[in-house]
Design a protein around this motif. Structure first.
Motif, PDB file in Angstrom:
ATOM      1  N   LYS A  86       0.829  -1.207   0.000  1.00  0.00           N
ATOM      2  CA  LYS A  86       0.000   0.000   0.000  1.00  0.00           C
ATOM      3  C   LYS A  86       0.864   1.257   0.000  1.00  0.00           C
ATOM      4  N   GLU A  87       1.969   1.246   0.746  1.00  0.00           N
ATOM      5  CA  GLU A  87       2.870   2.403   0.754  1.00  0.00           C
ATOM      6  C   GLU A  87       3.475   2.629  -0.621  1.00  0.00           C
ATOM      7  N   ARG A  88       3.858   1.543  -1.301  1.00  0.00           N
ATOM      8  CA  ARG A  88       4.421   1.684  -2.653  1.00  0.00           C
ATOM      9  C   ARG A  88       3.399   2.273  -3.608  1.00  0.00           C
ATOM     10  N   ALA A  89       2.171   1.760  -3.555  1.00  0.00           N
ATOM     11  CA  ALA A  89       1.124   2.278  -4.443  1.00  0.00           C
ATOM     12  C   ALA A  89       0.834   3.741  -4.121  1.00  0.00           C
ATOM     13  N   THR A  90       0.884   4.112  -2.846  1.00  0.00           N
ATOM     14  CA  THR A  90       0.668   5.507  -2.457  1.00  0.00           C
ATOM     15  C   THR A  90       1.765   6.401  -3.025  1.00  0.00           C
ATOM     16  N   LEU A  91       3.010   5.924  -2.991  1.00  0.00           N
ATOM     17  CA  LEU A  91       4.108   6.689  -3.585  1.00  0.00           C
ATOM     18  C   LEU A  91       3.876   6.911  -5.081  1.00  0.00           C
ATOM     19  N   LEU A  93       0.984   6.838  -6.637  1.00  0.00           N
ATOM     20  CA  LEU A  93      -0.162   7.734  -6.760  1.00  0.00           C
ATOM     21  C   LEU A  93       0.273   9.185  -6.556  1.00  0.00           C
ATOM     22  N   ASN A  94       1.084   9.425  -5.544  1.00  0.00           N
ATOM     23  CA  ASN A  94       1.566  10.787  -5.298  1.00  0.00           C
ATOM     24  C   ASN A  94       2.434  11.287  -6.451  1.00  0.00           C
ATOM     25  N   ASP A  95       3.204  10.386  -7.061  1.00  0.00           N
ATOM     26  CA  ASP A  95       3.983  10.774  -8.242  1.00  0.00           C
ATOM     27  C   ASP A  95       3.069  11.182  -9.396  1.00  0.00           C
ATOM     28  N   LEU A  96       1.977  10.454  -9.591  1.00  0.00           N
ATOM     29  CA  LEU A  96       1.035  10.798 -10.664  1.00  0.00           C
ATOM     30  C   LEU A  96       0.424  12.176 -10.428  1.00  0.00           C
ATOM     31  N   VAL A  97       0.083  12.449  -9.184  1.00  0.00           N
ATOM     32  CA  VAL A  97      -0.495  13.755  -8.852  1.00  0.00           C
ATOM     33  C   VAL A  97       0.532  14.854  -9.132  1.00  0.00           C
ATOM     34  N   LYS A  98       1.766  14.616  -8.719  1.00  0.00           N
ATOM     35  CA  LYS A  98       2.819  15.625  -8.877  1.00  0.00           C
ATOM     36  C   LYS A  98       3.290  15.734 -10.333  1.00  0.00           C
ATOM     37  N   ASP A  99       3.690  14.600 -10.928  1.00  0.00           N
ATOM     38  CA  ASP A  99       4.308  14.618 -12.259  1.00  0.00           C
ATOM     39  C   ASP A  99       3.342  15.050 -13.363  1.00  0.00           C
ATOM     40  N   TYR A 100       2.094  14.622 -13.266  1.00  0.00           N
ATOM     41  CA  TYR A 100       1.136  14.925 -14.333  1.00  0.00           C
ATOM     42  C   TYR A 100       0.116  15.979 -13.925  1.00  0.00           C
ATOM     43  N   MET A 101       0.280  16.495 -12.722  1.00  0.00           N
ATOM     44  CA  MET A 101      -0.616  17.521 -12.186  1.00  0.00           C
ATOM     45  C   MET A 101      -2.076  17.065 -12.229  1.00  0.00           C
ATOM     46  N   PHE A 102      -2.274  15.760 -11.996  1.00  0.00           N
ATOM     47  CA  PHE A 102      -3.622  15.204 -11.939  1.00  0.00           C
ATOM     48  C   PHE A 102      -4.268  15.560 -10.613  1.00  0.00           C
ATOM     49  N   SER A 103      -5.552  15.777 -10.649  1.00  0.00           N
ATOM     50  CA  SER A 103      -6.306  15.895  -9.399  1.00  0.00           C
ATOM     51  C   SER A 103      -6.705  14.487  -8.978  1.00  0.00           C
ATOM     52  N   CYS A 136      -4.761  -0.048  -5.647  1.00  0.00           N
ATOM     53  CA  CYS A 136      -3.343  -0.422  -5.787  1.00  0.00           C
ATOM     54  C   CYS A 136      -3.030  -0.900  -7.201  1.00  0.00           C
ATOM     55  N   VAL A 137      -3.798  -1.855  -7.666  1.00  0.00           N
ATOM     56  CA  VAL A 137      -3.536  -2.442  -8.981  1.00  0.00           C
ATOM     57  C   VAL A 137      -3.686  -1.400 -10.077  1.00  0.00           C
ATOM     58  N   ASN A 138      -4.730  -0.608 -10.026  1.00  0.00           N
ATOM     59  CA  ASN A 138      -4.968   0.361 -11.092  1.00  0.00           C
ATOM     60  C   ASN A 138      -3.990   1.531 -11.063  1.00  0.00           C
ATOM     61  N   VAL A 139      -3.559   1.946  -9.886  1.00  0.00           N
ATOM     62  CA  VAL A 139      -2.551   3.007  -9.800  1.00  0.00           C
ATOM     63  C   VAL A 139      -1.233   2.508 -10.370  1.00  0.00           C
ATOM     64  N   ILE A 140      -0.864   1.288 -10.028  1.00  0.00           N
ATOM     65  CA  ILE A 140       0.378   0.715 -10.564  1.00  0.00           C
ATOM     66  C   ILE A 140       0.298   0.616 -12.083  1.00  0.00           C
ATOM     67  N   LEU A 141      -0.822   0.141 -12.592  1.00  0.00           N
ATOM     68  CA  LEU A 141      -0.988   0.032 -14.042  1.00  0.00           C
ATOM     69  C   LEU A 141      -0.972   1.403 -14.715  1.00  0.00           C
ATOM     70  N   LEU A 142      -1.656   2.375 -14.139  1.00  0.00           N
ATOM     71  CA  LEU A 142      -1.655   3.728 -14.703  1.00  0.00           C
ATOM     72  C   LEU A 142      -0.246   4.311 -14.701  1.00  0.00           C
ATOM     73  N   HIS A 143       0.468   4.135 -13.620  1.00  0.00           N
ATOM     74  CA  HIS A 143       1.846   4.620 -13.541  1.00  0.00           C
ATOM     75  C   HIS A 143       2.696   3.964 -14.627  1.00  0.00           C
ATOM     76  N   PHE A 144       2.542   2.665 -14.795  1.00  0.00           N
ATOM     77  CA  PHE A 144       3.282   1.941 -15.810  1.00  0.00           C
ATOM     78  C   PHE A 144       2.943   2.456 -17.210  1.00  0.00           C
ATOM     79  N   VAL A 145       1.675   2.613 -17.505  1.00  0.00           N
ATOM     80  CA  VAL A 145       1.232   3.076 -18.829  1.00  0.00           C
ATOM     81  C   VAL A 145       1.801   4.459 -19.139  1.00  0.00           C
ATOM     82  N   LEU A 146       1.787   5.348 -18.169  1.00  0.00           N
ATOM     83  CA  LEU A 146       2.254   6.710 -18.409  1.00  0.00           C
ATOM     84  C   LEU A 146       3.772   6.832 -18.422  1.00  0.00           C
ATOM     85  N   HIS A 147       4.472   5.884 -17.827  1.00  0.00           N
ATOM     86  CA  HIS A 147       5.930   5.931 -17.792  1.00  0.00           C
ATOM     87  C   HIS A 147       6.573   4.957 -18.772  1.00  0.00           C
ATOM     88  N   TYR A 148       5.805   4.299 -19.583  1.00  0.00           N
ATOM     89  CA  TYR A 148       6.335   3.319 -20.523  1.00  0.00           C
ATOM     90  C   TYR A 148       6.873   3.986 -21.746  1.00  0.00           C
TER      91      TYR A 148
END
Length: 148
Positions: A86-91, A93-103, A136-148
């Motif tokens: 959960k901590e990893r997924a939170t990290l 998620l926070n990167d997505l908010v910061k890096d892509y300026m997502f709400s 958790c699963v969807n944040v990880i997948l979204l992070h992967f898709v956007l950083h691929y």
């Protein structure tokens, strides 16, 4: 919300060269996880001939390459025991908010969860395990898709 450190630096003194130390690290990871040279080549992002040259003491890599390899090897050996999933997924998620300026509202829509659930997740609130797993699963997948 808990604060997470993004970077840690460790210094040590040794009698061996940085490249000999790196060679030892690679060999230890190979033994620990039963990796072959082809797998190691992909993990450390070096062509197999360069990896084999490095392991034979004849390689020549840049300091930047060395740092990246050391970082990956450290994460493989020690990075998964220091944080729970959960901590990893939170990290991430926070990167997505910061890096892509997502709400959180945007991310909630993308991963098909309620914004309140996502906010509860970010704030480490107790929540339904199924909702937590979905986030958790969807944040990880979204992070992967956007950083691929």
């Amino acid at each position: 919300m808990p604060e997470f450190k993004k970077r840690a630096e460790v210094s040590f003194v040794t009698n061996i060269s940085p490249f000999d130390y790196l060679k030892e690290q690679i060999q230890e990871v190979a033994e620990k996880f039963n990796f072959n040279h082809l797998q190691l080549s992909k993990i450390v992002d070096l062509p197999i001939n360069e990896l084999e040259s490095l392991l034979n003491g004849k390689g020549n890599i840049t300091t930047d390459q060395q740092e990246i390899i050391e970082h990956k090897l450290a994460k493989l050996c020690f990075g998964f025991q220091g944080f729970d999933a959960k901590e990893r997924a939170t990290l991430l998620l926070n990167d997505l908010v910061k890096d892509y300026m997502f709400s959180t509202a945007s991310i909630a829509k993308i991963i098909h969860v309620e914004e309140k659930e996502l906010n509860d997740f970010r704030q480490a609130q107790v929540m339904d395990r199924e909702a937590e797993l979905k986030i958790c699963v969807n944040v990880i997948l979204l992070h992967f898709v956007l950083h691929y």
